[in-house]
Design a protein around this motif. Structure first.
Motif, mmCIF file in Angstrom:
data_model
loop_
_atom_site.group_PDB
_atom_site.id
_atom_site.type_symbol
_atom_site.label_atom_id
_atom_site.label_comp_id
_atom_site.label_asym_id
_atom_site.label_seq_id
_atom_site.Cartn_x
_atom_site.Cartn_y
_atom_site.Cartn_z
ATOM 1 N N ASN A 273 0.828 -1.205 0.000
ATOM 2 C CA ASN A 273 0.000 0.000 0.000
ATOM 3 C C ASN A 273 0.874 1.273 0.000
ATOM 4 O O ASN A 273 1.644 1.513 0.930
ATOM 5 C CB ASN A 273 -0.883 -0.021 1.251
ATOM 6 C CG ASN A 273 -1.971 1.005 1.196
ATOM 7 O OD1 ASN A 273 -1.707 2.176 0.948
ATOM 8 N ND2 ASN A 273 -3.199 0.576 1.417
ATOM 9 N N HIS A 274 0.703 2.079 -1.033
ATOM 10 C CA HIS A 274 1.487 3.313 -1.180
ATOM 11 C C HIS A 274 1.320 4.245 0.034
ATOM 12 O O HIS A 274 2.298 4.818 0.532
ATOM 13 C CB HIS A 274 1.023 4.015 -2.464
ATOM 14 C CG HIS A 274 1.605 5.368 -2.670
ATOM 15 N ND1 HIS A 274 2.809 5.570 -3.286
ATOM 16 C CD2 HIS A 274 1.150 6.592 -2.334
ATOM 17 C CE1 HIS A 274 3.065 6.857 -3.322
ATOM 18 N NE2 HIS A 274 2.076 7.508 -2.759
ATOM 19 N N ILE A 275 0.093 4.393 0.514
ATOM 20 C CA ILE A 275 -0.161 5.341 1.611
ATOM 21 C C ILE A 275 0.517 4.875 2.901
ATOM 22 O O ILE A 275 1.134 5.678 3.620
ATOM 23 C CB ILE A 275 -1.694 5.524 1.811
ATOM 24 C CG1 ILE A 275 -2.308 6.172 0.568
ATOM 25 C CG2 ILE A 275 -2.001 6.330 3.070
ATOM 26 C CD1 ILE A 275 -1.803 7.559 0.248
ATOM 27 N N GLY B 56 3.104 3.151 2.934
ATOM 28 C CA GLY B 56 4.528 3.377 2.651
ATOM 29 C C GLY B 56 4.969 4.748 3.123
ATOM 30 O O GLY B 56 6.064 4.916 3.658
ATOM 31 N N HIS B 57 4.102 5.756 2.960
ATOM 32 C CA HIS B 57 4.425 7.115 3.429
ATOM 33 C C HIS B 57 4.637 7.126 4.953
ATOM 34 O O HIS B 57 5.305 8.022 5.477
ATOM 35 C CB HIS B 57 3.299 8.091 3.078
ATOM 36 C CG HIS B 57 3.393 8.661 1.691
ATOM 37 N ND1 HIS B 57 4.507 9.318 1.225
ATOM 38 C CD2 HIS B 57 2.496 8.677 0.662
ATOM 39 C CE1 HIS B 57 4.302 9.721 -0.023
ATOM 40 N NE2 HIS B 57 3.094 9.337 -0.396
ATOM 41 N N VAL B 58 4.016 6.184 5.665
ATOM 42 C CA VAL B 58 4.210 6.083 7.119
ATOM 43 C C VAL B 58 5.479 5.274 7.415
ATOM 44 O O VAL B 58 6.324 5.675 8.218
ATOM 45 C CB VAL B 58 2.983 5.399 7.786
ATOM 46 C CG1 VAL B 58 3.186 5.293 9.295
ATOM 47 C CG2 VAL B 58 1.697 6.143 7.453
ATOM 48 N N VAL C 255 -0.710 13.041 4.284
ATOM 49 C CA VAL C 255 -1.224 14.165 3.503
ATOM 50 C C VAL C 255 -0.466 14.240 2.177
ATOM 51 O O VAL C 255 0.745 14.452 2.162
ATOM 52 C CB VAL C 255 -1.079 15.503 4.282
ATOM 53 C CG1 VAL C 255 -2.326 15.807 5.063
ATOM 54 C CG2 VAL C 255 0.120 15.513 5.214
ATOM 55 N N SER C 256 -1.205 14.037 1.077
ATOM 56 C CA SER C 256 -0.527 14.042 -0.225
ATOM 57 C C SER C 256 -1.411 14.752 -1.241
ATOM 58 O O SER C 256 -2.367 15.437 -0.883
ATOM 59 C CB SER C 256 -0.248 12.603 -0.654
ATOM 60 O OG SER C 256 -1.450 11.968 -0.987
ATOM 61 N N GLY C 257 -1.100 14.549 -2.528
ATOM 62 C CA GLY C 257 -1.903 15.174 -3.568
ATOM 63 C C GLY C 257 -3.274 14.517 -3.687
ATOM 64 O O GLY C 257 -4.242 15.147 -4.097
ATOM 65 N N THR D 138 7.878 13.211 -0.396
ATOM 66 C CA THR D 138 7.299 13.030 -1.726
ATOM 67 C C THR D 138 7.561 11.585 -2.159
ATOM 68 O O THR D 138 8.351 10.874 -1.538
ATOM 69 C CB THR D 138 7.914 14.028 -2.721
ATOM 70 O OG1 THR D 138 9.325 13.994 -2.571
ATOM 71 C CG2 THR D 138 7.446 15.446 -2.445
ATOM 72 N N ASP D 139 6.897 11.139 -3.230
ATOM 73 C CA ASP D 139 6.933 9.723 -3.593
ATOM 74 C C ASP D 139 8.350 9.248 -3.927
ATOM 75 O O ASP D 139 9.098 9.953 -4.609
ATOM 76 C CB ASP D 139 6.004 9.479 -4.795
ATOM 77 C CG ASP D 139 4.551 9.714 -4.416
ATOM 78 O OD1 ASP D 139 4.258 9.827 -3.213
ATOM 79 O OD2 ASP D 139 3.717 9.770 -5.336
ATOM 80 N N ASN D 140 8.681 8.056 -3.464
ATOM 81 C CA ASN D 140 10.034 7.511 -3.644
ATOM 82 C C ASN D 140 10.006 5.999 -3.453
ATOM 83 O O ASN D 140 9.019 5.443 -2.960
ATOM 84 C CB ASN D 140 10.979 8.161 -2.621
ATOM 85 C CG ASN D 140 10.526 7.898 -1.199
ATOM 86 O OD1 ASN D 140 10.707 6.800 -0.684
ATOM 87 N ND2 ASN D 140 9.878 8.869 -0.568
#
Ligand code: KG4
Ligand code: ZN
Length: 351
Positions: free
Chosen positions: A114-116, A118-120, A139-141, A311-313
């Motif tokens: 899960n991308h979201i 991943g942000h965590v 919080v993203s786009g 940001t995405d990576n």
């Protein structure tokens, strides 16, 4: 190194960034990103078809660069993780098709993650293991969500989210109203720093009465965006907005968005007795958000990764891959379908 944590190759391709990283445990060995963002300024938004083609061109060079940087070969990788959603379906398709081909050729287990989340997870590469439970504000786009994380691999509760626009999306739209280049978020952030945030009292939605009770952890930014549009049309019908007025509008708008985000995030921490708040996603690069979080989080530890990991990576996908591999979750296999609206409570997509 028999006891070392498994080496995970992470692949990100949900939007315009092609990211590949190598992660062992909570250690980041390499992280390489290519972006097609520069191509969108003239369109004022991402063109999914261009993003998909760019992933196709960037994938192999990005992967080889990451392997070289980490000084490892594909045969040393224990597992492959790729973002399976949420995201643009064309972009996801290119990244996951590449990941499936790699998994098939090498015989390594594949996890669609899960991308979201991943942000965590990426924060663990910077600040170490997350305490359990933790509140996460992502919080993203495309997203603005509050999550209660009891275990990143197996126990995530979605407390709330935006009822309409995401924070980054609202910034991009207001940036456009103020004539800023796309994506407006970072430009508006800079402009806001030169303005007075008390100049205009823009509305804070869902903050009082019944709404506050009904939506304790939710956000709404579309009314605020409309309020900015109305304010501009009323004061400068000819569209000639003075520079200082632009800065004041940016600062007042930014205060309204960030006030809502931090108010809800801190409330979630207090209600769930969490002493850690982790903030991730592209919008967490916002300087106002960072300042406000530090100011208001009395008794709460606020963890925000450095901007390049917001940001995405690929590192974020490697980080979550590392979490699910160590939790011994079942791999997704080669037959899974991407899910452009993958539930935020699900770390790994099922086979
Ligand atoms: O997480 P991300 O890279 O991609 C998505 O998954 O959406 O987030 C991109 C969003 C964009 O809306 C961009 O304008 C916003 O994050 N953003 C910012 C800042 N840096 C990026 N918004 C406000 N202030 C910033 N400094
Ligand atoms: Zn993202």
């Amino acid at each position: 190194m028999k006891d070392a944590a498994p080496l995970v190759l992470g692949i990100e391709s949900t939007c315009d960034e092609t990211g590949v990283a190598l992660v062992r445990g909570n250690e980041l060995l390499a992280d390489v990103t290519a972006t097609s963002m520069d191509e969108y300024a003239r369109y004022g938004g991402i063109i999914p078809e261009i993003a998909s083609r760019a992933h196709l061109e960037s994938f192999l060079p990005t992967m080889y660069a990451a392997l070289e940087k980490a000084g490892v070969g594909l045969q040393e990788v224990a597992a492959i993780a790729c973002a399976a959603g949420p995201g643009l379906i064309g972009s996801l398709t290119v990244g996951t098709a590449a990941a499936k081909a790699l998994a098939l050729a090498t015989g390594k287990p594949l996890y669609g993650v899960n991308h979201i989340l991943g942000h965590v997870a990426v924060d663990q590469l910077v600040h170490g293991p997350l305490p359990q439970p933790t509140i996460a504000l992502v919080v993203s786009g495309g997203h603005s969500n509050l999550l209660l994380i009891r275990d990143l691999a197996t126990d995530v509760v979605e407390l709330g989210g935006t009822l309409d626009d995401a924070a980054g999306e609202a910034f991009d739209k207001v940036g456009r109203l103020l004539g800023l280049p796309y994506p407006g978020g970072p430009h508006l952030d800079r402009l806001a720093q030169a303005g007075d945030e008390r100049a205009i009292a823009f509305p804070r939605a869902l903050r009082s009465g019944e709404d506050r009770k009904k939506y304790p952890y939710d956000f709404s930014f579309s009314g605020l965006k409309t309020a900015v549009a109305r304010y501009l049309a009323h004061h400068w019908p000819d569209g000639q907005i003075p520079e200082q007025a632009k800065a004041d509008i940016a600062a007042s708008f930014s205060a309204a968005v960030n006030d809502s985000l931090i108010d809800r995030a801190i409330r979630a921490c207090r209600d769930h007795e969490c002493t850690t708040l982790v903030i991730g996603g592209g919008f967490s690069a916002n300087s106002h958000l960072r300042r406000l979080a530090a100011e208001r989080a009395e008794g709460i530890e606020v963890r925000i990764p450095p901007i390049r990991y917001c940001t995405d990576n690929g590192a974020m996908i490697g980080a979550l891959g590392s979490v699910v591999v160590r939790a011994s979750l079942t791999p997704s296999g080669l037959g899974f379908a991407n899910d452009s609206s993958m539930p935020l409570t699900q770390a790994v997509i099922a086979a």
